[in-house]
Design an enzyme around this catalytic site. Structure first.
Site, mmCIF file in Angstrom:
data_model
loop_
_atom_site.group_PDB
_atom_site.id
_atom_site.type_symbol
_atom_site.label_atom_id
_atom_site.label_comp_id
_atom_site.label_asym_id
_atom_site.label_seq_id
_atom_site.Cartn_x
_atom_site.Cartn_y
_atom_site.Cartn_z
ATOM 1 N N LYS A 1 11.704 48.829 -6.222
ATOM 2 C CA LYS A 1 11.114 48.477 -4.916
ATOM 3 C C LYS A 1 9.799 49.231 -4.727
ATOM 4 O O LYS A 1 9.603 49.984 -3.770
ATOM 5 C CB LYS A 1 12.087 48.757 -3.779
ATOM 6 N N ASP B 1 3.712 51.525 -3.013
ATOM 7 C CA ASP B 1 2.747 52.633 -2.915
ATOM 8 C C ASP B 1 1.326 52.081 -2.973
ATOM 9 O O ASP B 1 1.115 50.870 -2.918
ATOM 10 C CB ASP B 1 3.023 53.632 -4.055
ATOM 11 N N PRO C 1 -2.224 51.033 -4.747
ATOM 12 C CA PRO C 1 -2.365 50.294 -6.007
ATOM 13 C C PRO C 1 -2.323 51.161 -7.255
ATOM 14 O O PRO C 1 -1.678 50.806 -8.245
ATOM 15 C CB PRO C 1 -3.719 49.588 -5.841
ATOM 16 N N ASN C 2 -2.998 52.308 -7.241
ATOM 17 C CA ASN C 2 -3.047 53.117 -8.462
ATOM 18 C C ASN C 2 -1.674 53.656 -8.839
ATOM 19 O O ASN C 2 -1.290 53.641 -10.012
ATOM 20 C CB ASN C 2 -4.047 54.275 -8.309
ATOM 21 N N VAL D 1 25.907 39.233 -2.704
ATOM 22 C CA VAL D 1 27.145 38.482 -2.984
ATOM 23 C C VAL D 1 28.308 39.458 -3.154
ATOM 24 O O VAL D 1 28.163 40.523 -3.761
ATOM 25 C CB VAL D 1 26.978 37.647 -4.284
ATOM 26 N N SER E 1 28.229 34.615 -0.414
ATOM 27 C CA SER E 1 28.909 33.747 -1.383
ATOM 28 C C SER E 1 27.892 33.240 -2.407
ATOM 29 O O SER E 1 26.820 32.735 -2.037
ATOM 30 C CB SER E 1 29.539 32.564 -0.649
HETATM 31 O O1 NUP Z 1 17.730 43.132 -0.172
HETATM 32 C C1 NUP Z 1 18.222 43.679 -1.149
HETATM 33 N N1 NUP Z 1 19.563 43.903 -1.191
HETATM 34 C C2 NUP Z 1 20.186 44.500 -2.262
HETATM 35 O O2 NUP Z 1 21.410 44.669 -2.221
HETATM 36 C C3 NUP Z 1 17.464 44.047 -2.270
HETATM 37 C C4 NUP Z 1 18.079 44.640 -3.370
HETATM 38 N N2 NUP Z 1 17.338 44.953 -4.424
HETATM 39 N N3 NUP Z 1 19.436 44.876 -3.353
HETATM 40 C C5 NUP Z 1 20.065 45.504 -4.529
HETATM 41 O O3 NUP Z 1 21.002 44.569 -5.086
HETATM 42 C C6 NUP Z 1 20.875 46.758 -4.242
HETATM 43 O O4 NUP Z 1 20.068 47.912 -4.356
HETATM 44 C C7 NUP Z 1 21.934 46.715 -5.322
HETATM 45 O O5 NUP Z 1 21.413 47.224 -6.537
HETATM 46 C C8 NUP Z 1 22.179 45.221 -5.529
HETATM 47 C C9 NUP Z 1 23.384 44.674 -4.782
HETATM 48 O O6 NUP Z 1 24.532 45.354 -5.180
HETATM 49 P P1 NUP Z 1 26.009 45.016 -4.625
HETATM 50 O O7 NUP Z 1 25.922 44.976 -3.131
HETATM 51 O O8 NUP Z 1 26.401 43.692 -5.220
HETATM 52 O O9 NUP Z 1 26.831 46.162 -5.126
#
Ligand code: NUP
Length: 215
Positions: free
Chosen positions: A62, A65, A67-68, A172, A178
């Site tokens: 995620k 920051d 750009p550099n 999910v 789902s």
């Molecule tokens: O909005 C987001 N929700 C999310 O759960 C963006 C994410 N990157 N994640 C990631 O997806 C979260 O950090 C985790 O690694 C994965 C979901 O995991 P789980 O809820 O199925 O265990």
């Protein structure tokens, strides 16, 4: 990323042994393995080099920051062998451009978070999710991250990004979403962590989710 199973494993275990065991067990059912801070802070970025032997890796840092700094992060991640990276978009177009530029040099993918899947994900993201999605298109990102916990939002975001960009969708199982519903709403892949890696049989859990998505 090649679309075979529509499933991305979120490998949020924190140690190498479990990570490699689970990744090997589910490799027939996943198109990619997503790693993030829990595993990389536990084992170092070298874990990516080991996992890419099993499946393509998406690094969920995620990135958010200037750009550099974003450039330096992306270079590390892609040099380690990751096929994709997840970035935030709220840092603005110049930051995202920096990530996309590095990804283009490596031939890798950038996925931009639009609205997060947890309950707090609506507090600040909701009003800007569509703008971030549009920016992802304009910047030439490969896709966006949108919430499986809110398939109606995935539908909204699909309308904005069109068919060229992918939607990868977490939320999910453990978060209540789902797989079948969010694929029907327009997601290309679901991202699943705890429902798989906490299961007594990760392979069976992954297979069950794949079966559900035959919709
Ligand atoms: O909005 C987001 N929700 C999310 O759960 C963006 C994410 N990157 N994640 C990631 O997806 C979260 O950090 C985790 O690694 C994965 C979901 O995991 P789980 O809820 O199925 O265990």
């Amino acid at each position: 990323m090649e679309k075979k199973n529509r499933l991305i494993l979120a490998l949020d275990v924190t140690d190498r042994e479990n990570a490699l065991r689970i990744a090997n067990e589910v490799s027939d059912y996943v198109d990619s393995i997503k790693v993030g801070y829990p595993l990389v802070l536990g084992e170092g970025l070298s874990i990516v080099k080991e996992l890419v032997e099993i499946a393509p890796v998406i690094a969920d840092f995620k990135v958010a920051d200037i750009p550099n700094t974003d450039r330096l992060i992306c270079e590390h991640v892609f040099n380690a062998g990751a096929a994709g990276i997840i970035t935030h978009g709220f840092t603005g177009r110049d930051s995202l451009d920096s990530c996309v530029k590095v990804a283009n040099e490596f031939g890798t993918d950038v996925y931009v978070v639009t609205e997060m899947s947890h309950p707090g994900g609506v507090e600040f993201f909701r009003p800007v999710a569509e703008d971030i999605a549009s920016m992802a298109v304009e910047a030439g990102a490969s896709g966006v991250v949108a919430p499986a916990t809110r398939p109606e939002r995935v539908k909204d975001i699909r309308k904005i990004i069109g068919e060229e960009l992918s939607i990868i969708s977490p939320g999910v199982g453990a978060q209540g979403g789902s797989a079948a519903d969010v694929i029907r709403a327009g997601a290309d892949w679901v991202i699943v962590g705890r429902s798989i890696y906490n299961s007594d049989s990760p392979a069976e859990a992954a297979k069950k989710i794949c079966d559900e998505m035959n919709c």
